[in-house]
Every structure is written in structure tokens, then in C-alpha cells.
Enzyme design. Sequence first.
Site, short mmCIF file in Angstrom:
data_model
loop_
_atom_site.label_atom_id
_atom_site.label_comp_id
_atom_site.label_asym_id
_atom_site.label_seq_id
_atom_site.Cartn_x
_atom_site.Cartn_y
_atom_site.Cartn_z
CB SER A 161 -5.47 -0.17 -7.17
OG SER A 161 -4.69 0.88 -6.61
CE LYS A 162 -4.08 2.78 -2.56
NZ LYS A 162 -4.09 1.95 -1.33
CE1 TYR A 192 -1.58 4.29 -4.80
CE2 TYR A 192 -2.35 6.40 -5.64
CZ TYR A 192 -2.00 5.60 -4.58
OH TYR A 192 -2.09 6.08 -3.30
CB ALA A 193 -6.15 6.47 -10.23
CB ILE A 214 1.04 11.69 3.37
CG1 ILE A 214 -0.48 11.89 3.32
CG2 ILE A 214 1.54 11.55 4.80
CD1 ILE A 214 -1.00 13.12 4.02
CB SER A 264 -5.17 7.73 -2.67
OG SER A 264 -5.46 7.53 -4.05
#
Length: 249
Positions: free
Chosen positions: A158-159, A155-156, A188, A142
Site C-alpha cells: 500500500s505504501k 502494508y508495504a 516513529i 514509509s
Amino acid sequence: MKWDLEHRRAVITGAANGIARATAHLLASDGARLVLVDLDADKLAITAEQCRKSGAEQVETFAADLTDGDAVHRLGEFVTSTMDGLDLLIPAAGIIGREPIVEMPDEHWDRIMNINVRAVFQLNRELLPLMADGGSVVLFSSDAGRRGSPGKAAYATSKAAIIGLARSIVGEVGRRQIRVNIVAPGFIDTRMNAETFAVKGDVLAEETPLGRNGRPEEVASVIAFLCSDAASFVNGAVVPINGGHYMAG
């Protein structure tokens, strides 16, 4: 746009919603054979029926929690028994979380890592041996994984990890002509971003050079391209899909 994916055997996780569902629909219309995976069996069945109506050659469903390593192993057995192999792997299932680092409990970190990274690693470990030479894997990073994201450190991270995982796999399977690429969607219009869009969707659209936020179908079309022979020399790429919102490479 249509791509020649007829008869290709694809596993798509997270297929009950969002980008993965849009990807399933697009591959179905291109005549692919699909194994659709999600935890939500009811929504998964709806996606499967829609894909059959869209022209998929074959559609199978596998409802499971892929943070369970046994479930991943059973998925491998299911793919072998129903498809006798694999051509395309698209592990799209993922979650987001919002928690400042100084307040983040271990459980928050672990849950995001288990779904966004560990399950993807296990899927590749289980399914790559089943993949035919010349296959294609598309993993999900992402913009947060490329640039960081305050308030979404787990989250960051993990991506960002997905990029390292993908580029490591590239060197292990390339001689089999298996390509591994990464899409990095921006903002999105999916369920995952619903909370963000409710607060500042208009602002994000205004900040984007194209003047709007993205649609799941626009990410699906890039995934289909990466799965197709049109991308036969694209390997290890990170493809930003963000309308120009972030200009950093």
C-alpha cells in the site's frame, strides 16, 4: 521551526493521533486554517481544541470513515462550505497490519488497501478540483514502501502504491503550480508502532545511526516545510525520515 503558512487552508486526515495530530498542531501555530478529519470524533475534538489554543486562524472538524466514498464526497462539500477552497492536502490516515503472506486473508489485504490507498485516491479526486493554484499535497509512504517488509506485505504494498499515485498526480497538476510530495517515515513513536516498539524499540534505536527512534513532531516539521513556499521547487520527492536507519536511497 516556523513556516509561513498563515491563512493557508489545510485538510489533514487521521488528525486524532500521531503524526497527523503533530502536523495539525504545527500548522495551527503557523496560523493555518484547518479541516481536521478522523473516525474518532472525541479525540478529534481534543486535537481541534488544542489547535485553536495554538493559534490556528480557523479549525473545523469532520468525523467520518473515509473508506466510505459518500463520506469523501461530503468532505468535499464541507471544505467548500467552510473554507471556500483548499491550499494544502495532507491525507495522513493509515493503518498497519502484520500477517505472513501465506496466512493472509483477503479481508486483511482489502482493509489495508481501502484505508491506505483507495481512500487517498478518492480524497485527491474529490479535493484537487477545489485546490487553489500553487497548493501542496503531502502523501504518506514509509520505509516499508521503499524496501518491503516481511510479515507486512499488504502494508508495504500500500505504501509503495502511494509513491506511484503521487508521482502520477504530479504530471497532472504541475501546470497549476500544485506540488505533490511524499514523506516516508521510519520508526516513529506513534500508536501505530506501539506493538513493534514494545518488542524491539531499544534494538531499533540502537540500529539507527542517531541512536534513537523518531518523534511525530520531527515528521510534522518536514511536512510543514513541504507545504511552505520554502519548498516551491520540490515536487515528486520521496523524503525519508528515519534517522539513517535505512541507508538505501
